[in-house]
Enzyme design. Structure first.
Site, PDB file in Angstrom:
ATOM      1  N   TRP A 118      -8.594  62.583  45.489  1.00 51.66           N
ATOM      2  CA  TRP A 118      -9.042  63.633  46.404  1.00 51.66           C
ATOM      3  C   TRP A 118      -9.189  64.983  45.703  1.00 51.66           C
ATOM      4  CZ3 TRP A 118     -10.650  61.402  50.551  1.00 51.66           C
ATOM      5  CH2 TRP A 118      -9.989  60.301  51.088  1.00 51.66           C
ATOM      6  N   LYS A 126     -13.917  62.613  47.586  1.00 52.56           N
ATOM      7  CA  LYS A 126     -13.161  61.641  46.788  1.00 52.56           C
ATOM      8  C   LYS A 126     -13.940  61.380  45.508  1.00 52.56           C
ATOM      9  CE  LYS A 126      -9.950  58.035  47.830  1.00 52.56           C
ATOM     10  NZ  LYS A 126      -9.556  56.963  48.714  1.00 52.56           N
TER      11      LYS A 126
END
Ligand code: ADP
Length: 541
Positions: A435, A430
């Site tokens: 992401w 992250k």
């Protein structure tokens, strides 16, 4: 209203008996390094019956665990039938586990007997002193095995029996086989397959929309028979009456190429590492693979570049599959859909797979079930008659969610049931709250012609919390730099995905089943054992 159908149990016994009778002349070949020794289904069936008699004589009873510490071989196939069909439980042991894990799983499963290849006796002897329940070792092959003490010989046991065995009636829900996950975190966990789950999984594996096995196939299972039952290939292939070509201990690229040329298999399966090795060898050793109608690959994400190179070089299709020990393992296979245009073929094949009938799937984010829209990302949960509902002797409620198995894989599914795994939950990165898919990033790096392997891990970053570190194995003699690879990525992934940190390593560490072992890479980085090159601007955004 009840149906009028009969309730004949779905057992391994029924598939075993069927094929030994109707396909009695089909062949099981085992590679000895130069040539193959061969047996017919009739021989294998007869020897399995003798093995069951011998095990019974040794006191093995219903539900007892019998371990196998074997390569893929005719004898291993005999164990696959003799042990479950006599109502005992086949426990396939992973030869590549660390000694502590091996000791743990044998003691945890309480194996009473272990059937071991002579070449592996020294490996097993390293843990033998710590095994609490093992009473006898049965050695396959005539080699020395004194390291295991007073052993029994497989061939002597078989020769001493008259042949024939009174196979019992078995409840289809009883245990047939067990396999432990390779335990990337904590102790390995045991999965117990039933006769019924194995029978149904075999039917699904044989279906044309999965492997499409028939009597005309010659199957080369390279994936080990201790790795989730070699993906179900032995039971499914036997069900279909296919010939088998067992590679034994000859799993390196060179003997595999010789075996493929000599025996001309139509079907084979292995993890991406094996196909990568084969590609590298065949840079200098041309190999005829034209006999293969399908190569199944899975266990970790299959790089698109690997599939493309394979097709270009050999004219052979690699088909990606997805599953886990807990799912028997087949859950999804990436056959392109009917509407796929020829030019989109690889886009479809690069997806993780299309869900198989019998496996229910959902994508969840906490308590929310997400839509099948190809965009919503969440954890994949599955349920079905060949999906485990628990771990053996291990209370792990956190692995299940209202009757669904939490796979630990994160990804999307589209409206036609095609899954795209973006990461394993424990590998996700992250960066600045967004992401990055390590699977996609690795795929993009491995598309570079000079890259042999690439694994991406997350590293702490002051500004972005976490950033990707690319650990790359270059082809011998390549002079590619981090800047070259960054430039290559610029057309393939979002700019903010491009790693600034690069480490050029000799080999990506692998787990006992040949997957990238990111746990080891993370530990190496924490101990400053990786030489890291920084490239590009740090102002990512
Ligand atoms: P272990 O969990 O011990 O590594 P398994 O062989 O059961 O052993 O691994 C299952 C896992 O492998 C899946 O949960 C998934 O993360 C990964 N995997 C298997 N096939 C694929 C694939 N085609 N693409 C991406 N990941 C895969």
């Amino acid at each position: 209203m009840l149906s009028t159908m009969q309730d004949r149990p779905l057992t391994i016994n029924s598939l075993f008996e069927h094929s030994r009778r109707v396909y009695s002349d089909s062949q099981v070949a085992t590679f000895t390094g130069d040539t193959c020794r061969r047996a017919s289904y009739r021989d294998v069936g007869d020897r399995a019956a003798r093995l069951a008699s011998a095990l019974q004589r040794l006191g093995i009873k219903e539900g007892d665990r019998v371990g196998t510490f074997l390569w893929n071989s005719q004898e291993h196939l005999e164990c696959y039938f003799a042990i479950p069909c006599m109502s005992a439980v086949l426990h396939t042991l992973n030869l590549r586990l660390f000694p502590e894990q091996l000791t743990y799983i044998i003691n945890h499963a309480e194996d009473r007997v272990i059937i071991v290849d002579d070449s592996l006796a020294p490996l097993l002897a390293r843990v033998a002193g710590d095994l609490k329940t093992v009473e006898r070792y049965i050695v396959v092959g005539g080699g020395g095995a004194a390291v295991l003490g007073d052993v029994l010989r497989y061939e002597d046991l078989i020769a001493a029996e008259d042949g024939g065995f009174d196979w019992p009636q078995i409840d289809e829900r009883s245990a047939a086989a067990m396999c432990y996950t390779s335990g990337t975190t904590g102790n390995p966990k045991g999965v117990v397959y039933s006769h019924r789950s194995t029978f149904l999984h075999s039917l699904a594996a044989c279906a044309a929309f999965t492997f499409g096995f028939t009597e005309h196939d010659k199957i080369l299972p390279i994936v080990p028979m201790f790795h989730a039952n070699a993906w179900g290939i032995p039971y499914a292939g036997w069900m279909a009456g296919s010939d088998f070509i067992m590679p034994g201990r000859f799993l390196q690229a060179e003997p595999l190429c010789r075996l493929i040329e000599a025996e001309r298999p139509t079907f084979t399966g292995a993890v991406p590492t094996i196909w990568n090795d084969l590609l590298r060898l065949t840079d200098t050793r041309p190999t005829d693979m034209s006999s293969l109608r399908m190569v199944i690959c899975g266990g970790s994400a299959v790089p698109r570049s690997l599939m493309e190179r394979f097709q270009e070089r050999f004219g052979v299709r690699i088909i990606q599959a997805w599953g886990m020990t807990e799912t028997s393992p087949l859950a999804a296979v990436a056959h392109p859909p009917r509407a796929a245009k020829p030019e989109d073929e690889f886009d479809w094949r690069a997806k993780t797979g299309r869900i198989r009938p019998g496996v229910a799937l959902r994508i969840v984010d906490g308590e929310d079930v997400l839509p099948w829209d190809g965009k919503s990302i969440g954890e994949i949960e599955v349920s079905g008659p060949w999906i485990t509902g628990a771990y053996y002797g291990d209370d792990t409620p956190e692995k299940f969610h209202g009757g669904w198995l939490r796979t630990g894989d994160v990804g999307t599914v589209d409206e036609k049931g095609f899954i795209q795994i973006t990461d394993r939950a424990k590998d996700v990165i992250k960066s600045g709250g967004e992401w990055i898919s390590t699977v996609e990033l690795e795929n993009a790096i491995m598309a570079h012609p000079d890259v042999v392997e690439a694994a991406v891990i997350g590293v702490p970053d002051d500004r972005w919390d976490e950033r990707p570190l690319a650990c790359v194995v270059l082809k011998e003699g390549s002079a590619a730099t981090a800047d070259d690879l960054r430039a290559f990525l610029s057309e393939r992934v979002a700019k903010w995905w491009t790693p600034e940190r690069w480490s050029f390593i000799k080999e990506v560490p692998k787990t006992s089943v040949g997957k990238f072992d990111k746990k080891v890479l993370r530990a190496q980085r924490e101990k400053n054992e990786l030489k890291i090159v920084e490239a590009g601007s740090k102002a990512i955004g």
